[in-house]
Design an enzyme around this catalytic site. Sequence first.
Site, PDB file in Angstrom:
ATOM      1  N   CYS A 189      -1.458  -4.930   0.655  1.00 45.38           N
ATOM      2  CA  CYS A 189      -0.440  -3.996   0.184  1.00 45.38           C
ATOM      3  C   CYS A 189       0.833  -4.207   0.994  1.00 45.38           C
ATOM      4  CB  CYS A 189      -0.941  -2.560   0.361  1.00 45.38           C
ATOM      5  SG  CYS A 189       0.232  -1.315  -0.176  1.00 45.38           S
ATOM      6  N   GLY A 204       2.449  -6.757  -6.872  1.00 48.27           N
ATOM      7  CA  GLY A 204       2.604  -5.447  -7.493  1.00 48.27           C
ATOM      8  C   GLY A 204       3.438  -4.553  -6.596  1.00 48.27           C
TER       9      GLY A 204
HETATM   10 NI    NI Z   1       0.070  -1.310  -2.446  1.00 48.12          NI
END
Ligand code: NI
Length: 178
Positions: free
Chosen positions: A100, A46
């Site tokens: 992330c 993502g």
């Molecule tokens: Ni992220």
Amino acid sequence: MAILPILEVPDPRLRRISTPVEAVTDEIRTLIADMFETMYAAPGIGLAAAQVDVPIRLLVMDLGDGPEDAEGNPTKNPRVFINPEILDPSEDRSVYNEGCLSVPDQYADVERPATVRVRWLDETGAERDERLDGLTATCLQHEMDHLNGVLFIDHLSRLKRSMVLKKLEKERREKTAA
Ligand code: NI
């Protein structure tokens, strides 16, 4: 297409609130293509536009959960969310070990609503409305946090967060020394 630099903590630009996309133009579609190329190269599942220094409410994801090909292998499933809004998060929660691209190589368990109904515009500008569950729901919520200047480490206790950031600093130092 182009691979864009990804902002990393503690860059203050990650903390900006992204603004709504006014119209889904060719310029936006070029950015979307670049974001997919950047995400696949990283690799990640993502990416929010804010992470590539474009603070607009746009995110892409691909969990590789497209229909199986002739050999039974999973295929790509690129999804684009423009101006996403969460309408009713479930009371049911689920925990996922999140990472992330802006907090490289660090992972921690984060608890979030297990399912969410989401309304958004797709890359053609069409309005979509769906209930998402599983990793799709988790990933969507993680990316939507980026649009509000929030990182997954913000969901951790202060102690846990500082441990993650210290570990990241140490790994960066080791990388520079190597
Ligand atoms: Ni992220």
